[in-house]
Design an enzyme around this catalytic site. Structure first.
Site, PDB file in Angstrom:
ATOM      1  N   HIS A  94      60.333  29.848   0.696  1.00  0.00           N
ATOM      2  CA  HIS A  94      59.816  29.536   2.023  1.00  0.00           C
ATOM      3  C   HIS A  94      60.859  28.637   2.690  1.00  0.00           C
ATOM      4  CE1 HIS A  94      55.616  29.990   0.055  1.00  0.00           C
ATOM      5  NE2 HIS A  94      55.987  31.147   0.594  1.00  0.00           N
ATOM      6  N   GLU A 120      58.536  36.176   2.124  1.00  0.00           N
ATOM      7  CA  GLU A 120      57.476  36.867   2.857  1.00  0.00           C
ATOM      8  C   GLU A 120      57.276  36.210   4.214  1.00  0.00           C
ATOM      9  OE1 GLU A 120      55.298  34.356   2.579  1.00  0.00           O
ATOM     10  OE2 GLU A 120      55.336  33.659   0.508  1.00  0.00           O
TER      11      GLU A 120
END
Length: 337
Positions: free
Chosen positions: A252, A290
């Site tokens: 992230h 993601e």
């Protein structure tokens, strides 16, 4: 011979300084003011490197440093051919050099060079950690090593002319900075983690106690600019959405400082972050992410660094794009400088 990076000096993570005097046919490298190695260079068509008399018994560090210089000053260079009178036993053993079919000639491949962990990698607990399968929260995965503390990666980016480094997050030291970044409108639109100092301390405390996630601060010239979370994918919420391997790592990413945005900065820190994770444990074959499927700018940046979008899928809180970068692809097209 094209030299895209017009280098005359290069800093090393050890604190030493490498200075060069280079022409098309000769390279002299000094380390901290002392002669390190003297080389003859020839292109035919790949770069052929020969040692000058008086420097024909180099140690492994001298060979490694010379390779670093030659790759850093030309990111397009894929291999070096060394002509050596003596068999470089240590360099062959650790993969710095590979024997060719020609007597006295050895290759240094860019794809192998950047997989050598030193001097970029700080203390790594993962690389030699033995494998034992365990089950936690209903998921079977390898037992993870104790998380590192302090600086874990450092490299001088020759194209930016700046240090890029990664260190572990220190909650007491970094809490206010993390809070400011998360409460900026730009970051909040994607992370959706706005909150108070107390809420963010609780958030970071939870991650600190989680063995599958490592929180990192990215720095340019030792000035913090970004926050990263590196996680083991097998234990993460992403695992049900693709065939996660035991040592896949996920990321992230958050750039908090506005003046460190832009594609040239992303190319530096994203390649450094992936490089660190692939060096940290050589069993890691893929890095995944993601981002939100509508975050076209970040997806484009990632594709520019070799990631591909395997598919889109739905988390409970967002529509996500599954971005994947394999170890082989990263090192085969490695443009680190």
């Amino acid at each position: 011979m094209s030299i895209p990076n017009d280098l005359t000096a290069l800093a090393l993570p050890t604190g030493s300084r490498l200075v060069a005097d280079e022409t098309e046919s000769r390279l002299s490298l000094d380390l901290d003011g002392e002669p390190l190695i003297r080389l003859h260079l020839a292109s035919e068509p790949e770069l052929l490197v020969q040692l000058e008399q008086g420097f024909d018994h180099p140690d492994g560090d001298a060979l490694h440093t010379a390779c670093y210089w030659l790759f850093a000053r030309d990111p397009a260079c894929q291999r070096l051919t060394w002509q050596l009178d003596e068999v470089p036993v240590d360099a062959l053993r650790n993969g710095l050099l590979v024997a060719t079919g020609t007597s006295g000639q050895y290759r240094c491949e860019r794809t192998l060079f950047w997989q050598l962990p030193q001097p970029w990698l700080g203390q790594s607990l993962a690389s030699s950690y033995p494998q034992q399968m365990v089950i936690s929260s209903g998921k079977r995965h390898p037992l993870r090593p104790v998380k590192p503390r302090g600086e874990v990666y450092r490299r001088f980016d020759a194209r930016l002319g700046a240090w890029i480094s990664l260190r572990t997050l220190d909650i007491d030291h970094d809490l206010e900075r993390f809070n400011r970044w998360q409460n900026s409108a730009r970051v909040a639109s994607f992370w959706q983690e706005e909150g108070s100092l107390e809420q963010h301390r609780e958030y970071l405390d939870k991650l600190e106690a989680d063995p599958h996630t490592l929180t990192l601060i990215g720095c340019f010239d030792d000035q913090p600019f970004a926050y990263f979370e590196a996680y083991w994918a097998k234990e993460d919420r992403i695992a049900p959405f693709y065939e996660a391997h035991d040592y896949d790592r996920g990321i992230h990413m958050l750039v908090g400082e506005e003046h460190h945005r832009g594609p040239h900065k992303v190319a530096s820190w994203l390649s450094a972050l992936v490089h660190y994770l692939l060096l940290d444990d050589p069993r890691t074959q893929r890095v995944v992410a993601e981002p939100r499927a509508d975050n076209g700018k970040m997806i484009g940046y990632m594709q520019g660094q070799g990631f591909y979008c395997e598919k889109e899928f739905d988390f409970p809180h967002k529509r996500a794009a599954l971005m994947v970068l394999g170890r082989e692809r990263f090192f085969e097209r490695c443009e680190l400088a």
